[in-house]
Design an enzyme around this catalytic site. Structure first.
Site, PDB file in Angstrom:
ATOM      1  N   SER A  41       0.873  -1.177   0.000  1.00  0.00           N
ATOM      2  CA  SER A  41       0.000   0.000   0.000  1.00  0.00           C
ATOM      3  C   SER A  41       0.910   1.228   0.000  1.00  0.00           C
ATOM      4  CB  SER A  41      -0.902  -0.014   1.230  1.00  0.00           C
ATOM      5  OG  SER A  41      -0.143   0.060   2.410  1.00  0.00           O
ATOM      6  N   HIS A 153      -3.252  -6.136   2.611  1.00  0.00           N
ATOM      7  CA  HIS A 153      -2.315  -7.147   3.111  1.00  0.00           C
ATOM      8  C   HIS A 153      -2.952  -8.516   3.320  1.00  0.00           C
ATOM      9  CE1 HIS A 153       0.478  -3.797   4.879  1.00  0.00           C
ATOM     10  NE2 HIS A 153       0.441  -3.804   3.561  1.00  0.00           N
ATOM     11  N   GLU A 162      -4.434  -2.599   9.240  1.00  0.00           N
ATOM     12  CA  GLU A 162      -3.655  -3.081  10.386  1.00  0.00           C
ATOM     13  C   GLU A 162      -4.326  -2.793  11.721  1.00  0.00           C
ATOM     14  OE1 GLU A 162       0.375  -1.565  10.025  1.00  0.00           O
ATOM     15  OE2 GLU A 162       0.273  -1.801   7.852  1.00  0.00           O
ATOM     16  N   GLU A 203       1.867  -9.575   6.995  1.00  0.00           N
ATOM     17  CA  GLU A 203       2.732  -9.167   8.106  1.00  0.00           C
ATOM     18  C   GLU A 203       2.634 -10.126   9.288  1.00  0.00           C
ATOM     19  OE1 GLU A 203       2.101  -4.987   8.865  1.00  0.00           O
ATOM     20  OE2 GLU A 203       2.911  -4.448   6.912  1.00  0.00           O
ATOM     21  N   ASP A 240      -3.713   1.123  11.694  1.00  0.00           N
ATOM     22  CA  ASP A 240      -3.335   1.718  10.415  1.00  0.00           C
ATOM     23  C   ASP A 240      -4.364   1.268   9.385  1.00  0.00           C
ATOM     24  OD1 ASP A 240      -2.385   2.729   8.108  1.00  0.00           O
ATOM     25  OD2 ASP A 240      -0.603   1.452   7.988  1.00  0.00           O
ATOM     26  N   GLU A 284      -3.042   5.764  12.209  1.00  0.00           N
ATOM     27  CA  GLU A 284      -2.166   6.134  11.084  1.00  0.00           C
ATOM     28  C   GLU A 284      -2.984   6.155   9.799  1.00  0.00           C
ATOM     29  OE1 GLU A 284       1.131   3.370  10.890  1.00  0.00           O
ATOM     30  OE2 GLU A 284       1.161   3.455   8.706  1.00  0.00           O
ATOM     31  N   ASP A 311       1.644   8.380   7.241  1.00  0.00           N
ATOM     32  CA  ASP A 311       2.512   7.421   6.538  1.00  0.00           C
ATOM     33  C   ASP A 311       2.477   7.739   5.042  1.00  0.00           C
ATOM     34  OD1 ASP A 311       3.762   5.243   5.389  1.00  0.00           O
ATOM     35  OD2 ASP A 311       2.145   3.840   5.788  1.00  0.00           O
ATOM     36  N   LYS A 336       9.804   5.180   7.039  1.00  0.00           N
ATOM     37  CA  LYS A 336      10.131   3.984   6.269  1.00  0.00           C
ATOM     38  C   LYS A 336      11.316   4.341   5.381  1.00  0.00           C
ATOM     39  CE  LYS A 336       5.442   2.132   5.763  1.00  0.00           C
ATOM     40  NZ  LYS A 336       4.217   2.294   4.943  1.00  0.00           N
ATOM     41  N   HIS A 364       8.680  -1.074   9.373  1.00  0.00           N
ATOM     42  CA  HIS A 364       8.968  -2.044   8.312  1.00  0.00           C
ATOM     43  C   HIS A 364       8.085  -1.743   7.090  1.00  0.00           C
ATOM     44  CE1 HIS A 364       5.336  -4.799   9.441  1.00  0.00           C
ATOM     45  NE2 HIS A 364       5.025  -3.522   9.520  1.00  0.00           N
ATOM     46  N   LYS A 387       7.125  -0.120  14.462  1.00  0.00           N
ATOM     47  CA  LYS A 387       6.028  -0.906  13.895  1.00  0.00           C
ATOM     48  C   LYS A 387       6.675  -1.956  13.012  1.00  0.00           C
ATOM     49  CE  LYS A 387       3.122   0.298  10.301  1.00  0.00           C
ATOM     50  NZ  LYS A 387       1.869   0.645   9.632  1.00  0.00           N
TER      51      LYS A 387
HETATM   52  C1  2PG Z   1       2.009   0.566   6.094  1.00  0.00           C
HETATM   53  C2  2PG Z   1       2.923  -0.540   5.628  1.00  0.00           C
HETATM   54  C3  2PG Z   1       3.654  -1.307   6.669  1.00  0.00           C
HETATM   55  P1  2PG Z   1       3.115  -1.225   3.150  1.00  0.00           P
HETATM   56  O1  2PG Z   1       1.059   0.942   5.396  1.00  0.00           O
HETATM   57  O2  2PG Z   1       2.260   1.169   7.124  1.00  0.00           O
HETATM   58  O3  2PG Z   1       2.841  -1.909   7.615  1.00  0.00           O
HETATM   59  O4  2PG Z   1       2.412  -1.293   4.604  1.00  0.00           O
HETATM   60  O5  2PG Z   1       4.542  -1.587   3.349  1.00  0.00           O
HETATM   61  O6  2PG Z   1       2.350  -2.205   2.317  1.00  0.00           O
HETATM   62  O7  2PG Z   1       2.962   0.188   2.673  1.00  0.00           O
HETATM   63 MG    MG Z   2       0.721   2.705   6.855  1.00  0.00          MG
END
Ligand code: 2PG
Ligand code: MG
Length: 424
Positions: A41, A153, A162, A203, A240, A284, A311, A336, A364, A387
């Site tokens: 995502s 996911h 999440e 995850e 999230d 988030e 994020d 990230k 992550h 996280k």
């Molecule tokens: C998020 C992440 C990690 P992705 O949205 O925060 O949990 O997902 O790496 O798929 O963006």
């Molecule tokens: Mg996120």
């Protein structure tokens, strides 16, 4: 002694079975290796993950161009450079790339080299990475553990991505990991008893087909209690929902659960209700990544009560972060490393957040590997929150295990602080 003598990249696989970049950096006295993670995502404004796009090879996802860029152009440029000066190394690579989003050489190429160089620099000094980056660090992170996976996911009926448990009442990271793991196993029993699947998503969290998003919340609270903990006191909840994935034509669509659609204001009302009904400490990406007006309203409504994390909204980028700080659009940023594409820029974003009294949470990606760089990074930067997924699957557990090693190495110096005990 500290000059880079050799750089070598190769294509390896991530936790979803997709190709990614591994880089090794060698100096006379040191060696470092790192693997680049990959999201599902992804935010619209993330740095460019260079993929080859040939549909007959790895479904277009091979990364041989990025690998070759490391082995040729990047190596030629960084050969002889001081591995201990990560900032200069990163800035040199960014300049060589010459694009605003690292699309020429690939953020995955540049980041792989940046992370491997950091490991080589630590290795030269015979130190763990966190200690090399910040010998004074002592704060262990509170983990956000993603025990129910939905959205992009998982193939389930849960819209939100999440549902995380946060063992903020533990006395140490080691104890927090136990609290979380026991709750994870309690959740498994509860899901089984209710006749749900206990197979896991990307995850490592469970991915059951539930009747509604609220049902996922009720399972979390019940699992915390079943494990013998007090919801909100020992273990709280973080979310999230990653709702940029649900946003289309100005509305948020609850396609998986069949729950219709909502406007931005209705989403804020939903979060207000959930914060009243459940022990939530952090949300988030509760709104779409481009809904700046919505984020400001959301922050105004809930920013004093809970952590509001950007994020996809901020993509670890100081450009977006500085705007969000000045417009009061959130109070925390997710970090990230591959969203921005170098260690130095990720650390700059953390510094900017901390200077503004914002929180930064190191994270992550949903596509991970055995690489544990982020465990060291979160300690070195004293972020206090990480996280990194659920309590199953080695790509997630690898980070937790590294944090156990770090806490042991810190000994009496280690501190574990509940980041939500004071309202800012
Ligand atoms: C998020 C992440 C990690 P992705 O949205 O925060 O949990 O997902 O790496 O798929 O963006
Ligand atoms: Mg996120």
């Amino acid at each position: 002694m500290t000059a880079i003598t050799q750089v070598h990249a190769r294509q390896v696989l991530d936790s979803r079975g997709n190709p990614t970049v591994e880089v090794e950096v060698t100096t006379k006295a040191g060696f470092g290796r790192a693997i680049v993670p990959s999201g599902a995502s992804t935010g619209e404004h993330e740095a460019c993950e260079l993929r080859d796009g040939n549909p007959s090879i790895f479904n277009g996802l091979s990364v041989m161009n990025a690998v070759n860029n490391v082995n040729t152009e990047l190596f030629e440029r960084v050969k002889g450079m001081d591995v201990q000066d990560l900032k200069t190394l990163d800035m040199t690579m960014i300049e060589l790339d010459g694009t605003p989003n690292k699309s020429r050489l690939g953020a995955n190429a540049i980041l792989g080299l940046s992370m491997a160089a950091a490991h080589a620099a630590a290795n030269e000094k015979n130190m763990m990475l966190w200690e090399h980056l910040n010998p004074k660090a002592s704060r262990m992170p509170v983990p956000m553990m993603n025990v129910i996976n939905g959205g992009s996911h998982a193939d389930s009926s849960v819209d939100f991505q999440e549902f995380m448990i946060v063992p903020l009442g533990a006395a140490s990271f080691t104890q927090a990991l136990r609290f979380g793991t026991e709750t994870f196993h309690a959740l498994k029993k509860l899901l089984k008893e209710a006749g749900h699947s206990t197979s896991v998503g990307d995850e490592g969290g469970f991915a059951p087909n539930l009747g509604s998003n609220e049902e996922a919340m009720n399972f979390l609270v019940a699992a915390i209690e079943r494990a013998g903990y007090v919801p909100g006191k020992d273990i709280a909840i973080a979310l999230d929902p990653a709702v940029s994935e649900m946003f289309e034509g100005g509305m948020y669509h609850f396609k998986r659960s069949g729950g219709g659609c909502k406007t931005s204001d209705e989403m804020i009302e939903l979060w207000e209700k959930w914060v009243r009904d459940y022990p939530i400490v952090s949300i988030e990406d509760g709104l779409d990544e481009n809904d700046w007006e919505g984020w400001k309203k959301f922050h105004k409504a809930l920013g004093k009560k809970i952590q509001i994390v950007g994020d996809d909204f901020l993509v670890t980028n100081t450009k977006f972060l500085s705007r969000a700080i000045s417009e009061d659009a959130a109070n925390a940023i997710l970090i990230k490393v591959n969203q921005i594409g170098s260690m130095t820029e990720a650390m700059d974003a953390i510094h900017m957040a901390h200077d503004a009294k914002w929180r930064a949470i190191v994270s992550h990606r949903s596509g991970e590997t055995e690489d544990i760089t982020i465990a060291d990074l979160v300690v070195a930067m004293e972020c206090g929150q990480i996280k990194t997924g659920s309590l199953s699957r080695t790509d997630r557990i690898a980070k937790y295990n590294q944090l156990l090693r770090i806490e042991e190495a810190l000994g009496d110096k280690a501190v574990y602080i509940n980041p939500f005990s004071t309202t800012e």
